[in-house]
Design a protein around this motif. Structure first.
Motif, short mmCIF file in Angstrom:
data_model
loop_
_atom_site.label_atom_id
_atom_site.label_comp_id
_atom_site.label_asym_id
_atom_site.label_seq_id
_atom_site.Cartn_x
_atom_site.Cartn_y
_atom_site.Cartn_z
N GLU A 67 -6.95 -9.83 3.15
CA GLU A 67 -6.87 -8.41 2.78
C GLU A 67 -7.21 -7.51 3.96
OE1 GLU A 67 -6.35 -7.02 -0.95
OE2 GLU A 67 -5.06 -8.53 -0.04
N LEU A 71 -10.40 3.22 -6.19
CA LEU A 71 -11.57 2.39 -5.91
C LEU A 71 -12.61 2.52 -7.01
CD1 LEU A 71 -11.99 2.83 -2.08
CD2 LEU A 71 -11.01 0.96 -3.36
N ILE A 97 -10.47 -7.08 -7.78
CA ILE A 97 -10.53 -7.76 -6.48
C ILE A 97 -11.25 -9.09 -6.64
CG2 ILE A 97 -11.48 -7.68 -4.14
CD1 ILE A 97 -11.31 -4.62 -4.34
N TYR A 146 0.80 -1.22 0.00
CA TYR A 146 0.00 0.00 0.00
C TYR A 146 0.84 1.27 0.00
CZ TYR A 146 -3.51 -3.43 1.12
OH TYR A 146 -4.32 -4.52 1.08
N ILE A 184 -11.13 -1.54 -10.25
CA ILE A 184 -10.42 -2.13 -9.12
C ILE A 184 -11.30 -3.16 -8.41
CG2 ILE A 184 -9.54 -1.65 -6.81
CD1 ILE A 184 -7.57 -1.03 -8.95
N GLU A 185 -12.58 -2.83 -8.21
CA GLU A 185 -13.48 -3.80 -7.58
C GLU A 185 -13.55 -5.08 -8.40
OE1 GLU A 185 -17.27 -2.49 -6.25
OE2 GLU A 185 -16.60 -0.45 -5.88
N CYS A 196 -14.41 -1.14 1.17
CA CYS A 196 -14.92 -1.86 -0.01
C CYS A 196 -14.90 -3.37 0.23
CB CYS A 196 -14.07 -1.50 -1.22
SG CYS A 196 -14.47 -2.45 -2.71
N LYS A 199 -10.59 3.37 2.32
CA LYS A 199 -11.68 3.15 1.36
C LYS A 199 -11.65 1.73 0.82
CE LYS A 199 -12.13 7.97 -0.09
NZ LYS A 199 -11.97 8.92 -1.20
N TYR A 200 -10.43 1.25 0.53
CA TYR A 200 -10.30 -0.11 0.04
C TYR A 200 -10.74 -1.10 1.11
CZ TYR A 200 -8.09 -4.31 -1.87
OH TYR A 200 -7.85 -5.56 -2.35
N ILE A 217 -4.00 3.62 -4.94
CA ILE A 217 -5.06 2.63 -4.99
C ILE A 217 -6.36 3.33 -5.38
CG2 ILE A 217 -6.34 0.91 -3.67
CD1 ILE A 217 -3.95 0.73 -1.81
#
Length: 348
Positions: free
Chosen positions: A48, A10, A18, A3, A14-15, A84, A80-81, A8
């Motif tokens: 994660e 969102l 993941i 990180y 990115i989702e 998520c 935020k990640y 990064i």
């Protein structure tokens, strides 16, 4: 993921990454283990979240240098990640369950039923549907297709969009059309057509219940309500099609009272005899119901009534004893019809 390096984002991309990453983990574990013992996507989320918490705690422990926004930005994005991942946590578990439920048979589970499972064809036979007029195996296959297509579409939609809110696509429409075709044959006797459609509708509700039990969605996907309404519309079903019509209380139903204990016994025998035409099966139905007190007359009088009642076969010779016409399959079939019709020795 490191990180401290890079930004990064969102975004939807990115989702999707993941989800795709965890799917790769799932495929790897699935190929190495034939038995499903864990939730790979849940495990991915656990790792994660643990890494993110450690990172954020480490960042919070340090003092920021004046004018240095790098750590602030990194921490903000990491939080935020983290959020998520946390928000998708249950969806990850649901996704795993959907993948592993593909091609699994659907059945009614009942702790009082011997094998604890009632399959579609048995269920329909117990409702009095005759296999001679309805292709129950094909109908069972089509309902299984519908279930798997819904699950496959949900899986694809979650990979692409991170949600289970799918729409009815052409493939789903075609399978529903096939189910309607198999459920609405003009050669099916009129007295069986309504029961057949009700049974198909109830089995669809069981499919939905089964999928939800496995996936445990945060919110039940709207697609299930849409398809349910589609069935109601195409089959012209009432608001509560699972409820069978009962004879009016003020008007006693007509049945041969000298042959049967009550109307319920008569209705059960007719359901059994109309669905299966084999002589040995009819003999078993009679002998068992006679032994249990639901049929009142002995063999000769019973056959005299039976041969004039409009059933497909004729009993020209005396029926075999219960021991000679018994089979495990016949016993289970009659047990199932008794259960669905609410008939037991306690009714006497």
């Amino acid at each position: 993921m490191n990180y401290n390096q890079g930004n990064i984002s969102l975004t939807h991309e990115i989702e999707r990454k993941i989800i795709s990453t965890s799917i790769k983990i799932f495929k790897l574990e699935d190929s190495e283990n034939s038995t499903y013992t864990s939730s790979p996507m849940k495990s991915f989320a656990d790792i994660e979240l643990m890494d993110l918490r450690f990172f954020l705690q480490e960042q919070a422990a340090e003092s920021y240098e004046k004018g240095d926004f790098t750590k602030e930005i990194t921490e903000s994005l990491a939080r935020k990640y983290h959020d998520c991942i946390a928000e998708q946590y249950q969806n990850f578990k649901s996704f795993d369950a959907l993948v592993h439920s593909l091609n699994r048979s659907v059945n009614f589970e009942d702790e009082n039923y011997d094998d604890n499972e009632i399959y579609f064809v048995d269920y329909m036979l117990a409702k009095g549907i005759n296999k001679q007029f309805v292709e129950l195996d094909k109908l069972d296959h089509a309902l299984g297709q519908l279930r798997n297509i819904i699950i496959q579409t949900m899986i694809s939609d979650f990979i692409e969009n991170g949600s289970f809110d799918i729409e009815i696509n052409e493939e789903i429409k075609q399978v529903i059309k096939k189910i309607l075709y198999l459920s609405d044959s003009p050669i099916t006797p009129l007295d069986q057509q309504t029961e057949l459609k009700k049974g198909v509708y109830v089995w669809y509700l069981q499919i939905v219940r089964d999928i939800d039990l496995q996936a445990n969605f945060n919110n039940m996907p709207k697609i299930f309500d849409v398809i349910e309404q589609e069935f109601k519309t195409l089959f012209n079903l009432e608001s509560n099609p699972a409820t069978s019509e009962q004879p009016g209380e003020n008007k006693p139903p007509d049945f041969p009272k000298d042959i049967f204990l009550n109307y319920q016994s008569y209705a059960v025998f007719c359901t059994l005899a109309k669905a299966i035409y084999m002589r040995q099966s009819i003999c078993y139905f009679y002998r068992r119901m006679y032994e249990e007190g639901f049929i009142l007359v002995m063999d000769k009088d019973f056959r005299k009534w039976f041969n004039t009642a409009g059933f497909p076969i004729t009993l020209m010779s005396p029926t075999e004893t219960l021991a000679k016409c018994y089979s495990n399959e016949r016993q289970k079939y009659v047990d199932l019809v008794y259960k669905l019709k609410g008939l037991s020795t306690d009714n006497q």
